[in-house]
Design a protein around this motif. Structure first.
Motif: not given
Length: 1012
Positions: A81-97
């Motif tokens: 759900v949470i992935s590390t990027q060069s500047r921080g983090y992304i929480l990936r979630v579908a719009d319907d979730a």
């Protein structure tokens, strides 16, 4: 999982409500959800948690919160759900979730239905959206970013409620609304629109007096709270109620429009290319474009034209996404869609804004003889035509901001989607969508859609290998899939074998009009001459990542000038950036690296390539030595060659190696590959000097494979070149590696060869370094007199050379000899001198080792409280410098000190941690010592069974690494443990005769003597 922020923050896994954790985790998750599917920087998360008063550990605390959330989500089946990027983090979630996204989507549908005149449908959508709310948004979570977002969401909720109520009033449902409006007015007493809606609902329900009373209460509240009268609209409504104005009556149903307005009477251009039939893997980007356009058109306060810029490297699929998204949203633009390929990647093929405006004006119905001659006049006519026409404009492959500015509409009625290899940061207010390569599953899905799903599935390993050779780049995957499709008799493995030859890879990735080389070449030609030189020379170092200082050495230019060239290459998507400042790192995509190597071979002579490599290696050696000096407090325990260094500016060096071990860690791939390249190029002195300089990292982080590989390479190079001093240095350092691995016989053989070579060339420093290590081997073998003699010789040489840290190292080892022979007083005197020398020399590592020995001495004196205090100080020091091996030894001592104080629980924690660190670093001696400690702890707890288990393991370790002294101690303790176990087995009932005395160290060689 389902995420809810429209009310108290909640995460549901099925029907289970998850325990998110404490305040920090909740704030972190809330901020990630507010920007779901976008990067949230570490600094922003830290500020959200702590406000302006950030503690030094704020970034570490953010990482801890992220780790806790990841563990929680992984435990419920979603670890990514949470992935590390060069500047921080992304929480990936579908719009319907995410309930907030569902709310936005539903209210957007409601507004569209209202604009189309479908009022019943609009009300239904509004009610569905409002039902998602469970209270105030993110109720109970503090922090300015969260509170600001919560205020915005709460405002959207009440606005939507007001809009919904107004529609239902227009539909004549006033009687059903009175109760709801009463509650809303009580909750929001200063919202005049709600007051007016309640008054109107009451009046239409025949409750005129109550409607007027609502106005009087509103007036009293407004004057009391704000000191102002109600607004004009509310005052006029009161007057209309007093006079029973007919305009207040509910409108008849026939007056409510039910059909959408008629379409435009203008030419409707449809210039979009055909939709892509095998579109794959970019649903999130397309969804983001749809969402951003919807939000832009819903923002009544927005006046600027919505602009979305899709950026990414050549072949990443920018055009594919833009065209697919344009087809997806086309129905929202009833006045048509315009499309133009600007050919910005190649200067010779670029299409000018003048040419594009002529095409667009003709498509919009302007006759050719009416099109103005000048650029400004054409742009003005274009903007005027689109001023009230809702049109979508797609501009593909823009070279820069000036390429697209004349093509932007002037009002928010239209929208623009732009693709570019540059970020186009100069377009104010533009929304940027960055494109990355596919993951493995997406790559194989695309291959299957083009070449045939069954065919790809029949060779899964080959398909994955093919995707990797294509660098997961969509264009390369399309070409590979097309080649397979055109050759049904080929196996996937056949194409894989053809692509494995890097020199032919770009030739193979060519089919029809599609070609990777041609695509990258356009971008390469678009940058300046010096940027192209940097690009191809970056292929010289055999490393995956490179810093700006490497580029400066390759070009023989300043850091600042080279930094600008890196930015030019990164803007053109020829390299990928990660981080910023002095620590910025860059990398090639795999296929772009192949192209860079092609250009390097074609455009640079062998002499130029060799000279550039030598400059990089000289600069690397200069930085490695600077990092070692900062870590050790001086140029200690190092042997150097006469190889020329490439000095760098002091300020730059301070920025790069201010934290030496993190610098070593960042440049580890370059150090390893640089040593190999130095050997291949014949730079022998650079080769072995880099190898021994890298030991600072290899030893502290237990990179033993790197240590072994680099020294084998350097030793072979020295032997081939006849470099005697280099051979001696490599043998000495390889022997130190054998000590670390506890392969003492191999270490002795290397040291004997090294000391012979150092003696032959009269190198006292090298001789002293080898002597101290031979002394260690003698001590491990129980030959204390020989060990002392070697240490004394080494000490004399270090003292003569003025090497304070070398002398301190020898003194603390002599102190250990005194402890081994039962002389803690003598050890204490030596350690006091060693501590002073290590501090004067500025070596934190040796100082921590001296403190460790002091803790051992206090234990031998029977002062466990003082020992624990010293061990705690040493532990903080080794953790600060990142020395896991030293941490294992100190934790062992701390565990014994706690045991002697009767703190068995804390002792167990420290000793088990020591075992874990020893196992992870491969230090067998530290492992054996910690196991001895656990054996002693078990005996103190009258647990003879576990004591035997631990001590048998320790004995096996000591026999494996051939340390007779420790082997004897383990045997002594093991005999006592087995005897205790036998006694326990014979006793059926009653109080047992414990062996607790063993916990006080009575079983060891000397009273109170330490384990080890």
């Amino acid at each position: 999982m389902e995420f809810r922020i429209l009310g108290p923050l909640e995460v549901l896994a099925g029907t289970e409500r998850l325990d998110i954790g404490g305040t920090r985790q909740r704030i972190t998750l809330a901020n990630l959800l507010l920007d779901a599917n976008r990067v949230v920087t570490v600094d922003r998360l830290a500020e959200a948690i702590y406000g302006d008063d950030l503690p030094p550990t704020s970034r570490a605390q953010v990482q801890i919160c992220i780790s806790s959330l990841r563990r929680l989500f992984a435990a419920h089946g979603d670890p990514d759900v949470i992935s590390t990027q060069s500047r921080g983090y992304i929480l990936r979630v579908a719009d319907d979730a995410l309930d907030a996204r569902r709310f936005e989507a539903l209210t957007s549908l409601a507004r569209r239905a209202r604009e189309a005149g479908h009022l019943d449908e609009a009300v239904s959508r509004y009610r569905e959206a409002l039902a998602l709310w469970r209270g105030e948004a993110m109720e109970g979570i503090d922090g300015r970013p969260v509170q600001a977002a919560a205020s915005r969401l709460n405002e959207e909720r009440i606005l939507s409620n007001e809009d919904c109520v107004q529609l239902e009033l227009d539909l004549g449902r006033h009687q059903q609304l009175v109760g709801e409006l009463d509650r809303l007015v009580e909750r929001y007493p200063l919202r005049e629109r709600l007051r007016g809606q309640l008054m109107l609902a009451l009046y239409r329900s025949g409750r005129r007096a109550e409607a007027l009373r609502v106005y009087r209460l509103a007036r009293e509240t407004m004057i009391e709270e704000l000191g102002i009268e109600p607004n004009d609209q509310l005052q006029r409504l009161e007057q209309a109620i007093l006079t029973a104005d007919d305009s207040l009556d509910a409108p008849p149903e026939a007056a409510v429009p039910t059909e959408p307005p008629p379409g435009p009477a203008f030419p409707v251009p449809g210039l979009l290319p055909n939709a892509i039939a095998d579109f794959t893997g970019r649903a999130k980007q397309v969804d983001a474009i749809e969402r951003e356009l919807a939000l832009a058109f819903e923002d009544a306060g927005r006046f600027a034209v919505p602009v979305i810029v899709i950026t990414g490297k050549a072949g990443i699929g920018k055009t594919t996404v833009a065209v697919h998204a344009a087809h997806t949203v086309a129905q929202q633009f009833p006045f048509g869609q315009l499309f133009a390929d600007l050919h910005g990647g190649g200067a010779s093929r670029q299409v000018s804004p003048m040419q594009i405006l002529e095409r667009f004006l003709r498509a919009l119905g302007v006759p050719g003889n009416s099109i103005p001659d000048g650029l400004e006049e054409r742009a003005e006519m274009y903007r005027a035509l689109l001023a009230d026409r809702r049109t979508l404009v797609v501009l593909d492959d823009a070279a820069g901001e000036s390429h697209v500015l004349p093509l932007l509409p002037g009002t928010r009625s239209s929208a623009v989607i732009i693709t570019s290899r540059s970020r186009l940061a100069g377009l104010a207010g533009a929304i940027h969508i960055d494109m990355d390569i596919f993951d493995a599953d997406q790559s194989i899905e695309l291959l299957g859609r083009i070449a045939g799903v069954a065919r790809v599935r029949s060779e899964p390993d080959a398909a994955r290998a093919l995707a990797e050779l294509c660098g997961q780049l969509p264009l390369a995957l399309r070409i590979a899939g097309a080649r397979l499709s055109a050759r049904p008799h080929w196996r996937v493995e056949q194409l894989v074998s053809r692509l494995e030859d890097e020199t032919r890879r770009l030739d193979e990735l060519n089919h029809g009009e599609m070609g990777i080389r041609a695509s990258i070449s356009l971008t390469y030609e678009s940058v300046g001459e010096e940027a192209r030189r940097l690009f191809r020379r970056l292929a010289i170092p055999d490393t995956g990542m490179f810093s700006v200082w490497i580029g400066a050495a390759l070009l023989d230019r300043s850091f600042e000038h080279t930094s600008d060239l890196f930015d030019e290459l990164a803007d053109a998507q020829l390299i990928e950036a990660a981080g910023g400042g002095a620590h910025a790192l860059y990398r090639f995509h795999d296929l772009i690296r192949v192209f860079a190597r092609e250009r390097l071979a074609a455009e640079e002579t062998p002499a130029e390539r060799k000279a550039a490599l030598e400059r990089v290696l000289r600069a690397l050696l200069f930085l490695a030595e600077a990092a070692h000096r900062r870590e050790y407090g001086g140029d200690y325990v190092q042997i150097h060659s006469d190889a020329p260094r490439r000095p760098l500016p002091a300020r730059l060096v301070a920025g790069l190696v201010g934290e030496p071990l993190p610098w070593y860690e960042r440049e580890r791939p370059l150090l390893v590959s640089g040593i190999r390249q130095a050997a291949q190029a014949g730079f022998t002195d650079l080769c072995w000097d880099l190898a021994i300089s890298a030991v600072t990292l290899f030893e502290s982080r237990a990179y033993l494979d790197d240590w072994r590989e680099t020294h084998e390479i350097a030793l072979a190079a020295c032997r081939h070149a006849g470099d005697v001093r280099g051979q001696a240095a490599m043998l000495y350092s390889r022997g130190s590696l054998h000590i670390t691995e506890k392969r003492f016989p191999e270490a002795r053989r290397d040291f004997e060869q090294a000391i012979r070579l150092f003696t032959d060339i009269g190198d006292d420093q090298g001789t002293a370094l080898v002597l101290r290590n031979i002394a260690f081997l003698e001590r491990m073998s129980g030959r204390y007199e020989d060990a002392a003699a070697h240490y004394e010789r080494a000490l004399a040489m270090f003292t003569a050379d003025g090497d304070q840290v070398g002398a301190a190292y020898v003194l603390h080892n002599l102190a250990q000899l005194r402890l081994d022979t039962g002389d803690p007083e003598g050890a204490s005197s030596l350690l006091s001198e060693a501590l002073a020398l290590s501090r004067e020399g500025g070596s934190r590592r040796v100082e921590s080792q001296v403190l460790h020995r002091m803790g051992d001495t206090y234990l031998a004196w029977g002062e466990p409280a003082l020992a624990a205090e010293i061990f705690d100080t040493a532990l903080a020091m080794v953790r600060a410098i990142g020395d896991p091996v030293g941490e294992a030894y100190i934790l062992n001592g701390l565990g014994i000190a706690r045991l002697r104080r009767g703190e068995t629980g804390r002792a167990d924690e420290a000793l088990r941690h020591a075992v874990g660190l020893a196992l992870s670093t491969g230090d067998r001696l530290a492992e054996g010592r910690a196991l001895l400690g656990l054996g002693e702890l078990a005996l103190a707890r009258d647990d003879a069974g576990h004591a035997v288990t631990h001590l048998e393991r320790a004995l096996g370790v000591f026999r494996c690494i051939r340390t007779p002294t420790y082997e004897a101690r383990a045997l002594t303790m093991l005999d006592g443990a087995r005897a205790a176990l036998q006694r326990q087995a014979r006793e059926d009932d009653g109080p047992q005769e414990t062996s607790g005395a063993l916990g006080r160290g009575d079983h060891l060689g000397e009273p109170g003597e330490l384990v080890g």
